[in-house]
Design a protein around this motif. Structure first.
Motif, PDB file in Angstrom:
ATOM      1  N   ILE A  37       0.854  -1.177   0.000  1.00 39.45           N
ATOM      2  CA  ILE A  37       0.000   0.000   0.000  1.00 39.45           C
ATOM      3  C   ILE A  37       0.895   1.234   0.000  1.00 39.45           C
ATOM      4  O   ILE A  37       2.116   1.127   0.196  1.00 39.45           O
ATOM      5  N   GLU A  38       0.306   2.360  -0.206  1.00 42.74           N
ATOM      6  CA  GLU A  38       1.077   3.607  -0.261  1.00 42.74           C
ATOM      7  C   GLU A  38       0.575   4.553   0.824  1.00 42.74           C
ATOM      8  O   GLU A  38      -0.619   4.837   0.910  1.00 42.74           O
ATOM      9  N   LYS A  42       4.842   6.861   0.181  1.00 42.35           N
ATOM     10  CA  LYS A  42       5.835   5.826   0.474  1.00 42.35           C
ATOM     11  C   LYS A  42       5.194   4.446   0.336  1.00 42.35           C
ATOM     12  O   LYS A  42       4.150   4.174   0.940  1.00 42.35           O
ATOM     13  N   VAL A  43       5.797   3.586  -0.440  1.00 41.94           N
ATOM     14  CA  VAL A  43       5.282   2.232  -0.621  1.00 41.94           C
ATOM     15  C   VAL A  43       5.712   1.382   0.574  1.00 41.94           C
ATOM     16  O   VAL A  43       6.905   1.278   0.884  1.00 41.94           O
ATOM     17  N   VAL A  44       4.744   0.783   1.247  1.00 48.26           N
ATOM     18  CA  VAL A  44       5.022  -0.023   2.445  1.00 48.26           C
ATOM     19  C   VAL A  44       4.328  -1.370   2.291  1.00 48.26           C
ATOM     20  O   VAL A  44       3.397  -1.532   1.487  1.00 48.26           O
ATOM     21  N   HIS A  45       4.774  -2.330   3.086  1.00 48.11           N
ATOM     22  CA  HIS A  45       4.221  -3.684   3.044  1.00 48.11           C
ATOM     23  C   HIS A  45       3.393  -3.946   4.298  1.00 48.11           C
ATOM     24  O   HIS A  45       3.709  -3.471   5.389  1.00 48.11           O
ATOM     25  N   GLY A  46       2.357  -4.717   4.123  1.00 45.63           N
ATOM     26  CA  GLY A  46       1.512  -5.114   5.238  1.00 45.63           C
ATOM     27  C   GLY A  46       0.817  -6.410   4.908  1.00 45.63           C
ATOM     28  O   GLY A  46       1.118  -7.062   3.897  1.00 45.63           O
ATOM     29  N   TYR A  47      -0.131  -6.778   5.742  1.00 47.34           N
ATOM     30  CA  TYR A  47      -0.903  -7.988   5.524  1.00 47.34           C
ATOM     31  C   TYR A  47      -2.357  -7.617   5.283  1.00 47.34           C
ATOM     32  O   TYR A  47      -2.882  -6.696   5.913  1.00 47.34           O
ATOM     33  N   SER A  48      -2.976  -8.286   4.383  1.00 45.43           N
ATOM     34  CA  SER A  48      -4.354  -7.980   4.036  1.00 45.43           C
ATOM     35  C   SER A  48      -5.232  -8.024   5.277  1.00 45.43           C
ATOM     36  O   SER A  48      -5.246  -9.018   6.015  1.00 45.43           O
ATOM     37  N   GLY A  49      -5.945  -6.931   5.531  1.00 51.17           N
ATOM     38  CA  GLY A  49      -6.810  -6.859   6.695  1.00 51.17           C
ATOM     39  C   GLY A  49      -6.164  -6.219   7.902  1.00 51.17           C
ATOM     40  O   GLY A  49      -6.854  -5.877   8.866  1.00 51.17           O
ATOM     41  N   GLU A  50      -4.848  -6.051   7.885  1.00 50.80           N
ATOM     42  CA  GLU A  50      -4.155  -5.385   8.997  1.00 50.80           C
ATOM     43  C   GLU A  50      -4.563  -3.921   9.026  1.00 50.80           C
ATOM     44  O   GLU A  50      -4.639  -3.267   7.984  1.00 50.80           O
ATOM     45  N   ASN A  51      -4.834  -3.391  10.230  1.00 53.51           N
ATOM     46  CA  ASN A  51      -5.297  -2.012  10.266  1.00 53.51           C
ATOM     47  C   ASN A  51      -4.167  -1.041   9.898  1.00 53.51           C
ATOM     48  O   ASN A  51      -2.988  -1.310  10.099  1.00 53.51           O
ATOM     49  N   LEU A  52      -4.558   0.086   9.341  1.00 56.12           N
ATOM     50  CA  LEU A  52      -3.602   1.037   8.776  1.00 56.12           C
ATOM     51  C   LEU A  52      -2.657   1.603   9.825  1.00 56.12           C
ATOM     52  O   LEU A  52      -1.478   1.833   9.549  1.00 56.12           O
ATOM     53  N   ILE A  53      -3.151   1.811  11.027  1.00 55.32           N
ATOM     54  CA  ILE A  53      -2.315   2.440  12.045  1.00 55.32           C
ATOM     55  C   ILE A  53      -1.168   1.517  12.470  1.00 55.32           C
ATOM     56  O   ILE A  53      -0.067   1.985  12.789  1.00 55.32           O
ATOM     57  N   ALA A 101      -4.794  -4.306  -0.896  1.00 52.01           N
ATOM     58  CA  ALA A 101      -3.745  -4.089  -1.895  1.00 52.01           C
ATOM     59  C   ALA A 101      -4.048  -2.866  -2.753  1.00 52.01           C
ATOM     60  O   ALA A 101      -5.182  -2.653  -3.185  1.00 52.01           O
ATOM     61  N   GLY A 102      -3.013  -2.046  -2.965  1.00 53.44           N
ATOM     62  CA  GLY A 102      -3.146  -0.875  -3.815  1.00 53.44           C
ATOM     63  C   GLY A 102      -3.724   0.346  -3.149  1.00 53.44           C
ATOM     64  O   GLY A 102      -3.873   1.398  -3.784  1.00 53.44           O
ATOM     65  N   MET A 103      -4.045   0.263  -1.880  1.00 52.77           N
ATOM     66  CA  MET A 103      -4.634   1.391  -1.162  1.00 52.77           C
ATOM     67  C   MET A 103      -3.647   2.551  -1.085  1.00 52.77           C
ATOM     68  O   MET A 103      -2.455   2.351  -0.852  1.00 52.77           O
ATOM     69  N   LYS A 104      -4.151   3.769  -1.280  1.00 56.44           N
ATOM     70  CA  LYS A 104      -3.327   4.973  -1.172  1.00 56.44           C
ATOM     71  C   LYS A 104      -3.877   5.835  -0.047  1.00 56.44           C
ATOM     72  O   LYS A 104      -5.038   6.260  -0.093  1.00 56.44           O
ATOM     73  N   VAL A 105      -3.028   6.066   0.933  1.00 59.04           N
ATOM     74  CA  VAL A 105      -3.442   6.737   2.166  1.00 59.04           C
ATOM     75  C   VAL A 105      -2.641   8.022   2.336  1.00 59.04           C
ATOM     76  O   VAL A 105      -1.431   8.056   2.072  1.00 59.04           O
ATOM     77  N   HIS A 106      -3.320   9.065   2.780  1.00 62.83           N
ATOM     78  CA  HIS A 106      -2.662  10.346   3.062  1.00 62.83           C
ATOM     79  C   HIS A 106      -2.948  10.725   4.515  1.00 62.83           C
ATOM     80  O   HIS A 106      -4.109  10.796   4.926  1.00 62.83           O
TER      81      HIS A 106
END
Length: 383
Positions: A37-38, A42-53, A101-106
């Motif tokens: 996700i972005e 910044k492109v970062v890695h996470g796990y599907s369903g993991e909360n953004l914070i 996947a592909g989420m863009k967060v500001h």
């Protein structure tokens, strides 16, 4: 004490324990959940369903929050962590929004900043301006966040809400007018301490966080509510008005009372212990400590603490030197050791296993089986 493993930790353990891999060289289940996700470009890695914070914290991206705590369930009631997600018309709470996947967060653009500042203005409507006399000053999360997201001028010109305090015990000082209803203390009691002793009553402006019973908080982990409280609503009663947090030195040490080796900070000022707080250690105590470890430091400075040897002569305790005290003990042992029933030893509950082993070996070597650790019982036979 309940231990919780973050999703990433569990998956890492599985990755090390499983050998089956896909054609891409990744463990098959990890290839399914690992996403990109972005956040703020910044492109970062996470796990599907993991909360953004959680992803943001791991990547060192700061998102303000009050109700969110990494060891507690998600409540999403403070709304301070609102962020802008492309494709969503409104800002979303980062603590309860699952990643995909592909989420863009500001987190810092105009939309996110406007939402965060609006929440901060709302939280400060009823919060008292008593930082100079608040024990939380200097380590207050509300104070820190308000520096960046607060305003010098409030548009609210009505009277502030005042909440009557209810005593919740001898260890926690309450000032519930400062409460911002994050419910961390409520969730801690229910999820970690295992005792639901506090809750929210009323609605809207009449909402209060208070104990259900008049006896107050009975949990032996209650002091952790002081740590999780992001404001000065719950503070340490023995530490009240003692010293400011930035004036103390913190020493890393190990707790002696809970017998699991909890990690703690002993905080001192002018060579006197003023406070004990938890030190994070995921493998032992996570971020919690027992009340006994938190507040037992009071005995160090207690006026009744024995600092020099004493011997009892004709029923009265008299001060003496170490040499005289040792000679007195040796003579007493020699006098009574011949008859096992006339000789016994009392040992501290905080002694180490090695010390206990040596003491029982010494006592039994003199022909006595009279050993006890119940120092707080006037007559051990009746305890």
């Amino acid at each position: 004490m309940a231990l919780r493993c973050p999703l990433r930790v569990l998956l890492d353990i599985l990755e090390k324990s499983l050998s089956t891999t896909s054609s891409t060289g990744k463990v098959w289940w990890k290839a399914m959940v690992d996403i990109e996700i972005e956040i703020d470009g910044k492109v970062v890695h996470g796990y599907s369903g993991e909360n953004l914070i959680s992803i943001a914290d791991r990547e060192g991206i700061d998102i303000p929050r009050f109700c969110y705590h990494k060891k507690l369930s998600v409540a999403a009631n403070c709304r301070m962590c609102l962020v802008d997600i492309e494709g969503n018309p409104k800002a979303q709470p980062a603590c309860s929004t699952p990643s995909s996947a592909g989420m863009k967060v500001h987190t810092k653009n105009e939309k996110a900043k406007t939402a965060q500042k609006a929440v901060m203005e709302f939280l400060l409507i009823n919060h008292p301006l008593d930082c100079p006399i608040c024990d939380q000053g200097g380590e207050c999360e509300l104070q820190d966040v308000a520096m960046e997201y607060g305003s010098d001028i409030s548009r609210f010109n009505e009277g502030k809400r005042i909440v009557d305090d209810k005593g919740i015990g001898a260890l926690i000082q309450t000032d519930m007018t400062r409460c911002i209803h994050c419910t961390r203390c409520v969730r801690f009691g229910a999820e970690v301490a295992g005792i639901v002793e506090m809750g929210a009553t009323g609605r809207g402006e009449d909402l209060k966080i208070e104990p259900f019973l008049s006896e107050g908080i009975q949990s032996e982990l209650s002091g952790n509510m002081i740590d999780v409280c992001p404001v000065g609503a719950l503070t340490s009663k023995p530490f009240r008005y003692e010293v400011r947090s930035w004036q103390m030195n913190s020493i890393q040490t190990i707790a002696r009372h809970d017998l699991v080796g909890s990690n703690i900070f002993t905080q001192t000022h002018k060579s006197k212990v003023k406070r004990v707080v938890a030190r994070d250690n995921e493998n032992i105590n996570e971020t919690w400590i027992s009340d006994r470890d938190r507040f037992s430091y009071q005995g160090v400075n207690n006026e009744n603490r024995v600092l020099i040897p004493k011997i009892k002569i004709k029923g009265e305790w008299q001060d003496t030197s170490w040499d005289d005290a040792l000679d007195f003990a040796i003579n007493g042992i020699k006098k009574h050791a011949k008859e096992g029933s006339q000789f016994g030893t009392l040992v501290s509950k905080n002694a180490t296993l090695e010390e206990l082993h040596l003491l029982q070996k010494f006592t039994r070597g003199l022909g006595s089986d009279n050993l006890d650790y119940r120092l707080d019982a006037s007559n051990p036979n009746n305890a």
